[in-house]
Write a protein that holds these residues in place. Structure first.
Motif, PDB file in Angstrom:
ATOM      1  N   LEU A 141      40.144   8.593 -27.234  1.00 49.87           N
ATOM      2  CA  LEU A 141      40.649   8.550 -25.872  1.00 49.87           C
ATOM      3  C   LEU A 141      42.136   8.254 -25.803  1.00 49.87           C
ATOM      4  CD1 LEU A 141      37.814   6.524 -24.059  1.00 49.87           C
ATOM      5  CD2 LEU A 141      37.999   9.011 -24.396  1.00 49.87           C
ATOM      6  N   VAL A 142      42.762   8.943 -24.860  1.00 51.64           N
ATOM      7  CA  VAL A 142      44.142   8.653 -24.471  1.00 51.64           C
ATOM      8  C   VAL A 142      44.099   8.352 -22.971  1.00 51.64           C
ATOM      9  CG1 VAL A 142      46.485   9.529 -24.254  1.00 51.64           C
ATOM     10  CG2 VAL A 142      45.077  10.200 -26.216  1.00 51.64           C
ATOM     11  N   VAL A 143      44.476   7.158 -22.575  1.00 55.76           N
ATOM     12  CA  VAL A 143      44.483   6.772 -21.163  1.00 55.76           C
ATOM     13  C   VAL A 143      45.916   6.887 -20.659  1.00 55.76           C
ATOM     14  CG1 VAL A 143      44.026   4.925 -19.509  1.00 55.76           C
ATOM     15  CG2 VAL A 143      42.503   5.251 -21.466  1.00 55.76           C
ATOM     16  N   LEU A 144      46.104   7.756 -19.666  1.00 54.44           N
ATOM     17  CA  LEU A 144      47.446   8.032 -19.154  1.00 54.44           C
ATOM     18  C   LEU A 144      47.645   7.405 -17.784  1.00 54.44           C
ATOM     19  CD1 LEU A 144      50.170   9.502 -19.316  1.00 54.44           C
ATOM     20  CD2 LEU A 144      49.012  11.564 -18.459  1.00 54.44           C
ATOM     21  N   ASP A 145      48.600   6.491 -17.687  1.00 54.82           N
ATOM     22  CA  ASP A 145      49.017   5.889 -16.416  1.00 54.82           C
ATOM     23  C   ASP A 145      47.821   5.433 -15.576  1.00 54.82           C
ATOM     24  OD1 ASP A 145      50.585   5.016 -14.342  1.00 54.82           O
ATOM     25  OD2 ASP A 145      51.242   7.006 -13.705  1.00 54.82           O
ATOM     26  N   VAL A 174      41.956   3.026 -28.556  1.00 58.58           N
ATOM     27  CA  VAL A 174      42.351   3.816 -27.392  1.00 58.58           C
ATOM     28  C   VAL A 174      43.864   3.745 -27.245  1.00 58.58           C
ATOM     29  CG1 VAL A 174      42.141   4.058 -24.887  1.00 58.58           C
ATOM     30  CG2 VAL A 174      40.155   3.348 -26.246  1.00 58.58           C
ATOM     31  N   PHE A 175      44.496   4.897 -27.111  1.00 52.13           N
ATOM     32  CA  PHE A 175      45.941   4.947 -26.910  1.00 52.13           C
ATOM     33  C   PHE A 175      46.248   5.023 -25.421  1.00 52.13           C
ATOM     34  CE2 PHE A 175      45.406   6.274 -31.254  1.00 52.13           C
ATOM     35  CZ  PHE A 175      46.467   5.663 -31.909  1.00 52.13           C
ATOM     36  N   VAL A 176      47.136   4.164 -24.973  1.00 48.72           N
ATOM     37  CA  VAL A 176      47.488   4.064 -23.563  1.00 48.72           C
ATOM     38  C   VAL A 176      48.970   4.344 -23.397  1.00 48.72           C
ATOM     39  CG1 VAL A 176      47.466   2.596 -21.508  1.00 48.72           C
ATOM     40  CG2 VAL A 176      45.713   2.287 -23.269  1.00 48.72           C
ATOM     41  N   TYR A 177      49.290   5.256 -22.499  1.00 48.85           N
ATOM     42  CA  TYR A 177      50.686   5.586 -22.193  1.00 48.85           C
ATOM     43  C   TYR A 177      50.880   5.375 -20.694  1.00 48.85           C
ATOM     44  CZ  TYR A 177      50.725   7.934 -26.758  1.00 48.85           C
ATOM     45  OH  TYR A 177      50.648   8.223 -28.099  1.00 48.85           O
ATOM     46  N   ALA A 178      51.786   4.485 -20.340  1.00 45.10           N
ATOM     47  CA  ALA A 178      51.929   4.135 -18.927  1.00 45.10           C
ATOM     48  C   ALA A 178      53.229   3.382 -18.701  1.00 45.10           C
ATOM     49  CB  ALA A 178      50.760   3.255 -18.485  1.00 45.10           C
ATOM     50  N   PRO A 179      53.745   3.408 -17.478  1.00 45.24           N
ATOM     51  CA  PRO A 179      54.887   2.554 -17.147  1.00 45.24           C
ATOM     52  C   PRO A 179      54.435   1.110 -17.056  1.00 45.24           C
ATOM     53  CG  PRO A 179      54.103   3.674 -15.183  1.00 45.24           C
ATOM     54  CD  PRO A 179      53.314   4.240 -16.327  1.00 45.24           C
ATOM     55  N   ASP A 191      53.147  12.771 -29.333  1.00 43.30           N
ATOM     56  CA  ASP A 191      52.388  12.013 -30.327  1.00 43.30           C
ATOM     57  C   ASP A 191      51.071  12.694 -30.681  1.00 43.30           C
ATOM     58  OD1 ASP A 191      54.285  10.052 -30.518  1.00 43.30           O
ATOM     59  OD2 ASP A 191      53.181   8.555 -29.370  1.00 43.30           O
ATOM     60  N   LYS A 192      50.425  13.260 -29.655  1.00 46.84           N
ATOM     61  CA  LYS A 192      49.114  13.905 -29.838  1.00 46.84           C
ATOM     62  C   LYS A 192      48.109  12.966 -30.492  1.00 46.84           C
ATOM     63  CE  LYS A 192      50.689  18.706 -29.799  1.00 46.84           C
ATOM     64  NZ  LYS A 192      50.184  18.915 -28.435  1.00 46.84           N
ATOM     65  N   ASN A 193      48.141  11.713 -30.112  1.00 52.00           N
ATOM     66  CA  ASN A 193      47.096  10.788 -30.524  1.00 52.00           C
ATOM     67  C   ASN A 193      45.866  11.032 -29.660  1.00 52.00           C
ATOM     68  OD1 ASN A 193      48.393   9.088 -32.550  1.00 52.00           O
ATOM     69  ND2 ASN A 193      49.710   8.413 -30.871  1.00 52.00           N
ATOM     70  N   GLY A 194      44.737  11.241 -30.280  1.00 49.22           N
ATOM     71  CA  GLY A 194      43.518  11.439 -29.511  1.00 49.22           C
ATOM     72  C   GLY A 194      43.283  12.879 -29.116  1.00 49.22           C
ATOM     73  N   ASN A 195      42.124  13.095 -28.461  1.00 47.73           N
ATOM     74  CA  ASN A 195      41.759  14.452 -28.068  1.00 47.73           C
ATOM     75  C   ASN A 195      41.170  14.549 -26.664  1.00 47.73           C
ATOM     76  OD1 ASN A 195      39.192  13.317 -28.697  1.00 47.73           O
ATOM     77  ND2 ASN A 195      39.331  14.118 -30.792  1.00 47.73           N
ATOM     78  N   VAL A 196      40.979  13.433 -25.998  1.00 46.43           N
ATOM     79  CA  VAL A 196      40.501  13.432 -24.607  1.00 46.43           C
ATOM     80  C   VAL A 196      41.385  12.509 -23.783  1.00 46.43           C
ATOM     81  CG1 VAL A 196      38.619  12.849 -23.034  1.00 46.43           C
ATOM     82  CG2 VAL A 196      38.108  13.918 -25.237  1.00 46.43           C
ATOM     83  N   VAL A 197      42.023  13.062 -22.758  1.00 38.69           N
ATOM     84  CA  VAL A 197      42.868  12.277 -21.866  1.00 38.69           C
ATOM     85  C   VAL A 197      42.038  11.817 -20.668  1.00 38.69           C
ATOM     86  CG1 VAL A 197      44.855  12.343 -20.294  1.00 38.69           C
ATOM     87  CG2 VAL A 197      44.999  13.404 -22.560  1.00 38.69           C
ATOM     88  N   ILE A 198      42.121  10.525 -20.372  1.00 37.22           N
ATOM     89  CA  ILE A 198      41.460   9.921 -19.218  1.00 37.22           C
ATOM     90  C   ILE A 198      42.503   9.705 -18.130  1.00 37.22           C
ATOM     91  CG2 ILE A 198      40.220   7.903 -18.349  1.00 37.22           C
ATOM     92  CD1 ILE A 198      38.571   9.562 -20.252  1.00 37.22           C
ATOM     93  N   LEU A 199      42.199  10.185 -16.916  1.00 38.91           N
ATOM     94  CA  LEU A 199      43.131  10.058 -15.796  1.00 38.91           C
ATOM     95  C   LEU A 199      42.464   9.384 -14.606  1.00 38.91           C
ATOM     96  CD1 LEU A 199      44.877  13.549 -15.847  1.00 38.91           C
ATOM     97  CD2 LEU A 199      45.929  11.362 -16.405  1.00 38.91           C
ATOM     98  N   ALA A 200      43.086   8.328 -14.107  1.00 33.28           N
ATOM     99  CA  ALA A 200      42.665   7.682 -12.863  1.00 33.28           C
ATOM    100  C   ALA A 200      43.855   6.872 -12.378  1.00 33.28           C
ATOM    101  CB  ALA A 200      41.457   6.774 -13.073  1.00 33.28           C
TER     102      ALA A 200
END
Length: 471
Positions: A44-48, A69-74, A116-125
């Motif tokens: 999982l990649v959790v975006l913002d 889980v990789f998280v990318y966010a402000p 980075d392309k860490n992970g293969n499924v992006v989670i958005l909420a």
């Protein structure tokens, strides 16, 4: 040991992000569209994560999902709330999770995630104004995407979303939205009953004045989630960022109409849907109420245009009237500030068949517990109706052995699903995720799922456009 140490925060540091090799379940870098069902292969990649639904998708572990889980966010309160929820899941006494959160908070968080392309499924909420762009960029970079609704809140978003679906097909990745209401037992039983032609008959067509399908949901701005008062970000009250109700929570209703009344049917968004009318109106909120919900002591500048007579006006209520394959439908989405009678969020609806009609009731008459009723049409005699009910329940008990039918009065039954057998709303998020992960492994997402997502967002955003043209 306190599992807080499983949450690793990396601030604007590419070196630390690239050196994180202590990944459980054989975690490796790189996006992949090939899934076998092996443990830990879904990364999982959790975006913002600006909405609490992001953490609910991680409330329970899944052997197929990697613990890292990789998280990318402000940086900000929203990220802090997400991480606090994950920490709570890791530290709870019963069935704790074991998430390891690797967090990047640079201003270039989106670009960093894509490179980075860490992970293969992006989670958005999160912020819905940004969400469609996130979807498009993630799909275009080869990620699979599981997104909270809505995936589009205006026509511009909608056109970008359809492009994302086209690219997803070309890239052999899956884009799916979180439709939790399908997993609520009353909604599931409704679908089963509508499909029972002997009992229900055929779906009536109705008229614009007397629709065959009527659905209404009510939400509340101030409430508790997982036993904790929910703190909303200020942007949640900006319809340009969160979306109006008919472009947001009305998606659940439009989805249920399609899913319950036309199961497994591919819906053409151009020829099968005809909008007849739409309208909207605001929920008014005092500064005191706003402060209680957000923790802020004033309305921010971007909300000032919605402030009238010292109250914030949020266009959080709306109705869409339309025809779906010739059937007249009316859906209404409402928001109050807070439940004043302990009822919480509610859903009420009616679906009319030629032999019987189905009613879903969640109000004070049933102590705000969602209940299911079926009423015979006047053209059907009582004995035939009783027989059809008994036969339908007998068949349904093969899949749902705990249900029963109770005759309330002549021509009316309650379909009883005891509350002890019902899952809670927060459980549905994991159920949606499991369904989606199954699609990834089996490569069998049905065409109707894709076409009906497109139709759903076409319906809601066109209704909003109709309203804007009227104002």
């Amino acid at each position: 040991m306190n599992k807080l140490f499983n949450i690793i925060v990396v601030v604007i540091s590419s070196i630390l992000m690239l050196s994180c090799n202590g990944q459980s379940k054989n975690e490796t870098n790189g996006s992949s569209t090939v899934f076998t069902g092996a443990p830990g292969e879904i990364k999982l990649v959790v975006l913002d994560p600006g909405h609490f639904h992001a953490s609910l998708l991680q409330k329970f572990s899944n052997p197929q999902v990697n613990d890292t889980v990789f998280v990318y966010a402000p940086e900000g309160v929203e990220l802090d709330q997400y991480l606090a929820s994950i920490e709570a899941y890791n530290n709870r006494m019963e069935n704790p999770t074991d998430w390891v959160e690797i967090v990047y908070t640079g201003e270039d968080y989106l670009e960093k995630m894509l490179s980075d392309k860490n992970g293969n499924v992006v989670i958005l909420a999160g912020n819905n104004k940004k969400k469609t762009e996130y979807i498009y960029e993630a799909i275009n970079s080869g990620f699979n995407v599981l997104s909270d609704k809505p995936m589009a809140i205006n026509r511009e978003n909608y056109h970008l979303l359809t492009s994302a679906f086209d690219i997803a097909k070309a890239n052999n990745v899956y884009l799916y939205d979180v439709m939790t209401e399908r997993y609520e037992i009353i909604n599931t039983l409704t679908r089963e009953l509508v499909s029972n032609s002997e009992l229900f008959g055929n779906l009536q067509t109705g008229t614009p004045e007397d629709p065959a399908v009527v659905m209404e949901n009510l939400h509340h701005f101030y409430k508790e989630v997982s036993g904790v008062p929910l703190v909303r970000p200020a942007w949640f009250y900006d319809v340009e960022q969160q979306g109006e109700s008919i472009a947001d929570v009305a998606n659940h209703l439009v989805d249920l109409v399609q899913w319950q009344c036309f199961p497994y049917v591919v819906i053409n968004h151009n020829s099968d849907v005809v909008l007849t009318s739409a309208n909207h109106w605001p929920t008014r909120m005092t500064l005191e109420q706003f402060s209680r919900s957000t923790g802020l002591n004033s309305f921010p500048d971007f909300l000032q245009k919605y402030v009238k007579d010292s109250n914030l006006e949020v266009f959080a209520n709306g109705t869409i009237n339309y025809q779906l394959k010739g059937v007249n439908v009316s859906v209404t989405a409402l928001w109050n500030y807070e439940s004043t009678d302990g009822g919480g969020d509610t859903y009420n609806g009616k679906i009319k068949g030629t032999n019987a009609s189905i009613e879903i009731v969640q109000n004070n008459s049933v102590d705000y517990i969602k209940e299911l009723f079926i009423l015979k049409d006047k053209s059907i005699d009582e004995q035939t109706f009783d027989h059809n009910i008994a036969k339908a329940i007998n068949e349904l008990q093969n899949s749902y052995p705990y249900i029963s039918a109770e005759k309330i009065s002549e021509g009316k039954y309650q379909i009883v699903a005891p509350t002890e057998f019902r899952k809670g709303h927060e459980d549905f998020f994991g159920m949606v995720a499991d369904k989606y992960f199954g699609f990834l492994v089996n490569r069998d997402m049905p065409e109707w799922e894709i076409s009906n997502m497109i139709s759903k967002y076409n319906t809601t955003t066109r209704a909003l456009e109709m309203i804007k043209n009227q104002d």
